[in-house]
Every structure is written in structure tokens, then in C-alpha cells.
Design a protein around this motif. Structure first.
Motif, PDB file in Angstrom:
ATOM      1  N   ASN A  22      15.928   3.259  -1.691  1.00 21.47           N
ATOM      2  CA  ASN A  22      14.921   2.843  -0.721  1.00 21.47           C
ATOM      3  C   ASN A  22      13.550   2.761  -1.410  1.00 21.47           C
ATOM      4  O   ASN A  22      13.003   3.755  -1.860  1.00 21.47           O
ATOM      5  CB  ASN A  22      14.877   3.851   0.422  1.00 21.47           C
ATOM      6  CG  ASN A  22      13.968   3.374   1.545  1.00 21.47           C
ATOM      7  OD1 ASN A  22      13.407   2.293   1.477  1.00 21.47           O
ATOM      8  ND2 ASN A  22      13.855   4.194   2.580  1.00 21.47           N
ATOM      9  N   THR A  23      12.985   1.574  -1.496  1.00 20.56           N
ATOM     10  CA  THR A  23      11.693   1.357  -2.178  1.00 20.56           C
ATOM     11  C   THR A  23      10.606   0.877  -1.231  1.00 20.56           C
ATOM     12  O   THR A  23       9.604   0.323  -1.658  1.00 20.56           O
ATOM     13  CB  THR A  23      11.855   0.332  -3.307  1.00 20.56           C
ATOM     14  OG1 THR A  23      12.341  -0.885  -2.744  1.00 20.56           O
ATOM     15  CG2 THR A  23      12.773   0.841  -4.391  1.00 20.56           C
ATOM     16  N   THR A  24      10.769   1.103   0.036  1.00 15.98           N
ATOM     17  CA  THR A  24       9.766   0.602   0.989  1.00 15.98           C
ATOM     18  C   THR A  24       8.431   1.317   0.863  1.00 15.98           C
ATOM     19  O   THR A  24       7.388   0.714   1.094  1.00 15.98           O
ATOM     20  CB  THR A  24      10.285   0.740   2.432  1.00 15.98           C
ATOM     21  OG1 THR A  24      10.661   2.091   2.663  1.00 15.98           O
ATOM     22  CG2 THR A  24      11.449  -0.185   2.680  1.00 15.98           C
ATOM     23  N   ALA A  25       8.421   2.586   0.490  1.00 12.13           N
ATOM     24  CA  ALA A  25       7.168   3.330   0.401  1.00 12.13           C
ATOM     25  C   ALA A  25       6.490   3.183  -0.963  1.00 12.13           C
ATOM     26  O   ALA A  25       5.370   3.649  -1.153  1.00 12.13           O
ATOM     27  CB  ALA A  25       7.419   4.805   0.679  1.00 12.13           C
ATOM     28  N   THR A  26       7.096   2.538  -1.916  1.00 14.90           N
ATOM     29  CA  THR A  26       6.535   2.405  -3.260  1.00 14.90           C
ATOM     30  C   THR A  26       5.202   1.650  -3.240  1.00 14.90           C
ATOM     31  O   THR A  26       4.255   2.045  -3.902  1.00 14.90           O
ATOM     32  CB  THR A  26       7.531   1.689  -4.181  1.00 14.90           C
ATOM     33  OG1 THR A  26       8.779   2.348  -4.105  1.00 14.90           O
ATOM     34  CG2 THR A  26       7.045   1.681  -5.611  1.00 14.90           C
ATOM     35  N   GLY A  27       5.125   0.609  -2.482  1.00 15.73           N
ATOM     36  CA  GLY A  27       3.884  -0.162  -2.383  1.00 15.73           C
ATOM     37  C   GLY A  27       2.771   0.662  -1.777  1.00 15.73           C
ATOM     38  O   GLY A  27       1.624   0.622  -2.241  1.00 15.73           O
ATOM     39  N   ASP A  28       3.086   1.415  -0.735  1.00 16.78           N
ATOM     40  CA  ASP A  28       2.073   2.260  -0.102  1.00 16.78           C
ATOM     41  C   ASP A  28       1.575   3.344  -1.052  1.00 16.78           C
ATOM     42  O   ASP A  28       0.376   3.613  -1.130  1.00 16.78           O
ATOM     43  CB  ASP A  28       2.649   2.918   1.163  1.00 16.78           C
ATOM     44  CG  ASP A  28       2.974   1.896   2.249  1.00 16.78           C
ATOM     45  OD1 ASP A  28       2.366   0.808   2.211  1.00 16.78           O
ATOM     46  OD2 ASP A  28       3.823   2.193   3.101  1.00 16.78           O
ATOM     47  N   ILE A  29       2.495   3.960  -1.765  1.00 16.22           N
ATOM     48  CA  ILE A  29       2.120   5.029  -2.686  1.00 16.22           C
ATOM     49  C   ILE A  29       1.252   4.483  -3.817  1.00 16.22           C
ATOM     50  O   ILE A  29       0.232   5.068  -4.171  1.00 16.22           O
ATOM     51  CB  ILE A  29       3.373   5.735  -3.246  1.00 16.22           C
ATOM     52  CG1 ILE A  29       4.055   6.513  -2.122  1.00 16.22           C
ATOM     53  CG2 ILE A  29       3.015   6.648  -4.398  1.00 16.22           C
ATOM     54  CD1 ILE A  29       5.401   7.066  -2.507  1.00 16.22           C
ATOM     55  N   SER A  30       1.620   3.333  -4.380  1.00 14.71           N
ATOM     56  CA  SER A  30       0.820   2.777  -5.473  1.00 14.71           C
ATOM     57  C   SER A  30      -0.561   2.349  -4.974  1.00 14.71           C
ATOM     58  O   SER A  30      -1.557   2.517  -5.679  1.00 14.71           O
ATOM     59  CB  SER A  30       1.536   1.631  -6.168  1.00 14.71           C
ATOM     60  OG  SER A  30       2.076   0.750  -5.247  1.00 14.71           O
ATOM     61  N   PHE A  31      -0.661   1.832  -3.760  1.00 12.20           N
ATOM     62  CA  PHE A  31      -1.967   1.476  -3.208  1.00 12.20           C
ATOM     63  C   PHE A  31      -2.816   2.727  -3.005  1.00 12.20           C
ATOM     64  O   PHE A  31      -4.009   2.736  -3.318  1.00 12.20           O
ATOM     65  CB  PHE A  31      -1.802   0.717  -1.888  1.00 12.20           C
ATOM     66  CG  PHE A  31      -3.098   0.330  -1.263  1.00 12.20           C
ATOM     67  CD1 PHE A  31      -3.878  -0.676  -1.820  1.00 12.20           C
ATOM     68  CD2 PHE A  31      -3.560   0.979  -0.130  1.00 12.20           C
ATOM     69  CE1 PHE A  31      -5.079  -1.022  -1.256  1.00 12.20           C
ATOM     70  CE2 PHE A  31      -4.769   0.634   0.435  1.00 12.20           C
ATOM     71  CZ  PHE A  31      -5.532  -0.378  -0.124  1.00 12.20           C
ATOM     72  N   MET A  32      -2.240   3.803  -2.508  1.00 12.36           N
ATOM     73  CA  MET A  32      -2.976   5.058  -2.306  1.00 12.36           C
ATOM     74  C   MET A  32      -3.433   5.639  -3.647  1.00 12.36           C
ATOM     75  O   MET A  32      -4.553   6.148  -3.754  1.00 12.36           O
ATOM     76  CB  MET A  32      -2.115   6.065  -1.542  1.00 12.36           C
ATOM     77  CG  MET A  32      -1.980   5.685  -0.076  1.00 12.36           C
ATOM     78  SD  MET A  32      -0.813   6.658   0.886  1.00 12.36           S
ATOM     79  CE  MET A  32      -1.049   8.299   0.355  1.00 12.36           C
ATOM     80  N   VAL A  90      -6.459   3.550  -4.833  1.00 13.11           N
ATOM     81  CA  VAL A  90      -7.668   3.928  -4.105  1.00 13.11           C
ATOM     82  C   VAL A  90      -8.163   5.292  -4.575  1.00 13.11           C
ATOM     83  O   VAL A  90      -9.359   5.504  -4.787  1.00 13.11           O
ATOM     84  CB  VAL A  90      -7.413   3.914  -2.587  1.00 13.11           C
ATOM     85  CG1 VAL A  90      -8.578   4.536  -1.831  1.00 13.11           C
ATOM     86  CG2 VAL A  90      -7.175   2.497  -2.108  1.00 13.11           C
ATOM     87  N   PHE A  91      -7.260   6.227  -4.768  1.00 10.76           N
ATOM     88  CA  PHE A  91      -7.637   7.566  -5.221  1.00 10.76           C
ATOM     89  C   PHE A  91      -8.362   7.502  -6.554  1.00 10.76           C
ATOM     90  O   PHE A  91      -9.426   8.095  -6.730  1.00 10.76           O
ATOM     91  CB  PHE A  91      -6.387   8.447  -5.337  1.00 10.76           C
ATOM     92  CG  PHE A  91      -6.658   9.778  -5.961  1.00 10.76           C
ATOM     93  CD1 PHE A  91      -7.278  10.789  -5.237  1.00 10.76           C
ATOM     94  CD2 PHE A  91      -6.318  10.024  -7.280  1.00 10.76           C
ATOM     95  CE1 PHE A  91      -7.540  12.013  -5.817  1.00 10.76           C
ATOM     96  CE2 PHE A  91      -6.564  11.247  -7.866  1.00 10.76           C
ATOM     97  CZ  PHE A  91      -7.178  12.251  -7.128  1.00 10.76           C
ATOM     98  N   PHE A  92      -7.811   6.765  -7.524  1.00  9.37           N
ATOM     99  CA  PHE A  92      -8.436   6.703  -8.842  1.00  9.37           C
ATOM    100  C   PHE A  92      -9.744   5.921  -8.819  1.00  9.37           C
ATOM    101  O   PHE A  92     -10.669   6.224  -9.568  1.00  9.37           O
ATOM    102  CB  PHE A  92      -7.470   6.140  -9.875  1.00  9.37           C
ATOM    103  CG  PHE A  92      -6.410   7.115 -10.281  1.00  9.37           C
ATOM    104  CD1 PHE A  92      -6.739   8.299 -10.903  1.00  9.37           C
ATOM    105  CD2 PHE A  92      -5.076   6.868 -10.013  1.00  9.37           C
ATOM    106  CE1 PHE A  92      -5.776   9.218 -11.272  1.00  9.37           C
ATOM    107  CE2 PHE A  92      -4.097   7.774 -10.379  1.00  9.37           C
ATOM    108  CZ  PHE A  92      -4.451   8.959 -11.010  1.00  9.37           C
TER     109      PHE A  92
END
Length: 187
Positions: free
Chosen positions: A15-25, A28-30
Motif C-alpha cells: 500500500n503506497t497511498t500515504a507515500t505522497g503525503d509523507i514526502s510532502f510533509m 514542508v518540514f525541511f
């Protein structure tokens, strides 16, 4: 039991649905946590833009002008003599402080077009540091406290005593001039 060969080659589902959200977060964090280097730059108040270009020629006594030259190799010359970046501040302080009427001095800066920015900013920083040191000394002597603890009117008085009078020009580089001379000689 009948086993199918087809089942062994099947790749398990990931399941890779959250990968895009995590990389975007993470992005933004960095971006938020990264500090930007904002120390470089020059604080100068430029005169207002004049739509009519009018040159004013002023006669200056050469004794009231300190000529600083930044060569293409990064060497700093004060009145044609090489000066190290460490002794530039002392040279400027001596020049500005020895003038009987400090408001008439000018520091003229000539920068070769091939000089690097670091050398230019280091030279500018030394000029600003020289003025800050002179103003701080004046504040200690006159008001009894350092320049950074002065009131606005006291700061104005220190600035009036040691005004920054800087003129910059950017002559053509030697390579361009020699090319034009060769071109002119061939015709």
C-alpha cells in the motif's frame, strides 16, 4: 491439493497511498526548519532616483580622498599600496579620524569587474566595521556608553561626527581595454 504455479509468482500487495503525503510533509518540514543565510548584503540608503541625469562635478582635495582598489585577483590597494584585509580597517579608521573636518572625506572604491564577490563583501564589511568602531569610540568618549546603547538622537550625533562618505566606480577591466586597443590599432 492442487497448487497453482501462478500463485508462487504473485508479488504481495504494498500500500503506497500515504507515500505522497509523507514526502510532502517532509518537504514542508525541511523548508520550514532550514535557516537561510541572510547576513550577506549591504545596508545602504541610496539617493532618490532623478529623472533628469545631471552630473555635478566637484573638486576635492586629494588629501581628503582615500582610494581603495579591489583587483581581479582579490588584492586590496589603498592609495596604490597593497593592504591586507586585516589592516584595512585600521587604515580606514586612521584616514577618517585624522581629518580635521570629518564631513569632507571620501572613500573612493574602484572594483575590477573580474573581482569575486567574497572579496568585495569582505572589503565592504571592513569599511562598515571601521565606521562602527569610530562611532563606538566617540559614543564612549562623549556619552559614556557604547554606540549600541545610545538614544536615537545620540546615534544621529555620532553619525554626523563620522558620516559614511563612499563613492564607488566600476572601471572597465584591463582585458576589455587591451582588446579595444588592439582593435583600434588594427584599423
Amino acid at each position: 491439493m492442487i497448487r497453482r504455479r501462478h500463485d508462487r509468482r504473485r508479488v504481495p500487495f504494498l500500500n503506497t497511498t500515504a507515500t505522497g503525503d509523507i514526502s510532502f510533509m517532509l518537504l514542508v518540514f525541511f523548508l520550514v526548519m532550514t535557516s537561510m543565510d541572510t547576513d550577506k548584503g549591504l545596508l545602504r540608503k541610496l539617493p532618490p532616483q532623478d529623472n533628469e541625469k545631471e552630473e555635478v562635478i566637484t573638486d576635492m582635495d586629494k588629501r581628503n580622498v582615500l582610494q581603495l582598489t579591489l583587483t581581479a585577483s582579490g588584492e586590496i590597494l589603498a592609495d596604490g599600496k597593497p593592504v591586507g584585509s586585516g589592516s584595512l580597517r585600521k587604515e580606514i579608521m586612521t584616514f577618517v579620524d585624522r581629518k580635521a573636518e570629518r564631513r569632507k572625506h571620501i572613500i573612493s572604491i574602484s572594483v575590477d569587474k573580474n573581482a569575486d564577490y567574497d572579496s568585495y563583501f569582505n572589503m565592504q564589511n571592513e569599511i562598515v566595521a571601521a565606521y562602527n568602531t569610530l562611532r563606538n569610540t566617540y559614543s564612549l568618549r562623549t556619552f559614556g556608553h557604547p554606540y549600541n546603547r545610545c538614544t536615537p538622537s545620540e546615534k544621529e550625533q555620532a553619525i554626523a561626527e563620522y558620516p559614511q562618505r563612499i563613492a564607488e566606480n566600476y572601471p572597465e577591466s584591463a582585458a576589455v581595454n587591451s582588446h579595444e586597443e588592439q582593435k583600434g590599432g588594427a584599423e
